[in-house]
Design a protein around this motif. Structure first.
Motif, mmCIF file in Angstrom:
data_model
loop_
_atom_site.group_PDB
_atom_site.id
_atom_site.type_symbol
_atom_site.label_atom_id
_atom_site.label_comp_id
_atom_site.label_asym_id
_atom_site.label_seq_id
_atom_site.Cartn_x
_atom_site.Cartn_y
_atom_site.Cartn_z
ATOM 1 N N ARG A 201 40.495 42.937 34.433
ATOM 2 C CA ARG A 201 39.901 41.760 34.358
ATOM 3 C C ARG A 201 38.492 41.804 35.141
ATOM 4 O O ARG A 201 37.621 41.008 35.064
ATOM 5 N N GLU A 202 38.462 42.595 36.566
ATOM 6 C CA GLU A 202 37.421 42.632 37.155
ATOM 7 C C GLU A 202 36.238 43.427 36.441
ATOM 8 O O GLU A 202 35.130 42.821 36.544
ATOM 9 N N ARG A 203 36.643 44.350 35.580
ATOM 10 C CA ARG A 203 35.587 44.898 34.856
ATOM 11 C C ARG A 203 35.029 43.619 33.674
ATOM 12 O O ARG A 203 33.946 43.727 33.892
ATOM 13 N N ASN A 204 35.899 42.914 33.260
ATOM 14 C CA ASN A 204 35.282 41.749 32.358
ATOM 15 C C ASN A 204 34.505 40.681 33.254
ATOM 16 O O ASN A 204 33.735 40.198 32.567
ATOM 17 N N ARG A 205 35.080 40.441 34.346
ATOM 18 C CA ARG A 205 34.273 39.633 34.914
ATOM 19 C C ARG A 205 32.728 39.817 35.405
ATOM 20 O O ARG A 205 31.859 39.313 35.208
ATOM 21 N N ARG A 206 32.641 41.198 35.849
ATOM 22 C CA ARG A 206 31.399 41.697 35.829
ATOM 23 C C ARG A 206 30.690 42.185 34.625
ATOM 24 O O ARG A 206 29.463 41.671 34.625
ATOM 25 N N PHE A 207 31.250 42.389 33.431
ATOM 26 C CA PHE A 207 30.704 42.713 32.094
ATOM 27 C C PHE A 207 30.005 41.207 31.519
ATOM 28 O O PHE A 207 28.961 41.194 31.001
ATOM 29 N N HIS A 208 30.947 40.381 31.735
ATOM 30 C CA HIS A 208 30.897 39.110 30.872
ATOM 31 C C HIS A 208 30.112 38.061 31.993
ATOM 32 O O HIS A 208 29.464 37.123 31.212
ATOM 33 N N ASP A 209 30.702 37.858 33.033
ATOM 34 C CA ASP A 209 30.109 36.796 33.781
ATOM 35 C C ASP A 209 29.105 37.231 34.892
ATOM 36 O O ASP A 209 28.852 36.226 35.601
ATOM 37 N N GLY A 210 29.007 38.339 35.132
ATOM 38 C CA GLY A 210 28.155 38.837 36.208
ATOM 39 C C GLY A 210 28.924 38.415 37.598
ATOM 40 O O GLY A 210 27.871 38.218 38.716
ATOM 41 N N CYS B 209 30.725 52.598 37.788
ATOM 42 C CA CYS B 209 32.359 52.800 37.535
ATOM 43 C C CYS B 209 33.221 52.056 38.632
ATOM 44 O O CYS B 209 32.905 52.003 39.669
ATOM 45 N N LEU B 210 34.314 51.470 38.037
ATOM 46 C CA LEU B 210 35.196 50.729 38.790
ATOM 47 C C LEU B 210 36.120 51.666 39.569
ATOM 48 O O LEU B 210 36.926 51.225 40.131
ATOM 49 N N LEU B 211 36.022 52.712 39.667
ATOM 50 C CA LEU B 211 36.750 53.744 40.266
ATOM 51 C C LEU B 211 37.169 53.551 41.832
ATOM 52 O O LEU B 211 38.254 53.618 42.320
ATOM 53 N N CYS B 212 36.023 53.440 42.166
ATOM 54 C CA CYS B 212 36.129 53.112 43.906
ATOM 55 C C CYS B 212 36.937 51.748 44.139
ATOM 56 O O CYS B 212 37.559 51.826 45.039
ATOM 57 N N VAL B 213 36.469 50.684 43.330
ATOM 58 C CA VAL B 213 37.360 49.560 43.404
ATOM 59 C C VAL B 213 38.830 49.708 43.179
ATOM 60 O O VAL B 213 39.783 49.476 43.808
ATOM 61 N N SER C 246 31.424 39.649 40.776
ATOM 62 C CA SER C 246 32.464 40.815 41.503
ATOM 63 C C SER C 246 33.194 40.209 42.377
ATOM 64 O O SER C 246 33.031 39.425 43.232
ATOM 65 N N PHE C 247 34.560 40.718 42.385
ATOM 66 C CA PHE C 247 35.590 40.367 43.409
ATOM 67 C C PHE C 247 35.673 41.588 44.332
ATOM 68 O O PHE C 247 35.333 42.673 43.771
ATOM 69 N N SER C 248 35.791 41.363 45.655
ATOM 70 C CA SER C 248 35.971 42.447 46.485
ATOM 71 C C SER C 248 37.548 42.988 46.127
ATOM 72 O O SER C 248 38.390 42.459 45.719
#
Length: 180
Positions: A130-139, A72-76, A141-143
């Motif tokens: 957008r971060e979720r989409n980067r992870r889901f579609h492109d693999g 989950c992206l909750l921490c980010v 992750s941004f800090s």
């Protein structure tokens, strides 16, 4: 954990239904949180979808059988939100979705700080989506720091644009001009 209609457990990311939140803050205030004068249109639209729970979240994607990273992206999102609000001098902001929705309408009495908060909230929602989409579609992750800088950059540019058309918005620009 809560159970959904199919009696399967859903993650802690699940939201309290809008019909529970609306009586507490009111539809008119909710509209004001989304459709304010300093909005960035794509951020406002994304925020509106999330507020109405109409954007596919991790829970929904998993129910649909999508192969998604179950982190989950909750921490980010909490870290980005804290960094942005620390810049605006709010040292202990709420971090749960429902708490934020209840906190935002009365978070500041200053007109421009309120607009800065709403810009921040919407930009965080958009950039985390957008971060979720980067992870889901492109693999990729941004800090959280990189996401924070994206949020800060886009809201500063919007504030500069508003300021160039109307000098009343100088105070909004000053909210975003303090050092990171």
């Amino acid at each position: 954990m809560r159970k959904d209609r199919d009696s399967k457990e859903t993650s802690k990311c699940a939201l309290i239904p809008l019909d529970v939140i609306l009586p507490r803050i009111g539809t008119q205030k909710l509209d004001g949180l989304v459709w304010h004068k300093a909005r960035i249109h794509k951020h406002a639209f994304s925020t509106w979808l999330f507020v109405l729970d109409r954007n596919p979240t991790l829970d929904r994607l998993l129910r649909w059988g999508c192969d998604v990273e179950q982190t989950c992206l909750l921490c980010v999102s909490a870290e980005v939100w804290r960094m942005v609000l620390a810049l605006l001098h709010f040292p202990t902001p709420p971090t749960s979705w429902n708490s934020i929705l209840l906190w935002l309408p009365g978070a500041s009495n200053d007109k421009f700080m309120r607009l800065a908060l709403l810009q921040a909230w919407q930009a965080c929602i958009y950039e985390i989506w957008r971060e979720r989409n980067r992870r889901f579609h492109d693999g990729i992750s941004f800090s959280p720091t990189k996401i924070f800088h994206l949020v800060r950059s886009v809201v500063r540019i919007r504030a500069q644009s508003l300021c160039s058309r109307n000098s009343d918005y100088v105070s909004l620009l000053l909210c975003w001009s303090s050092p990171p």
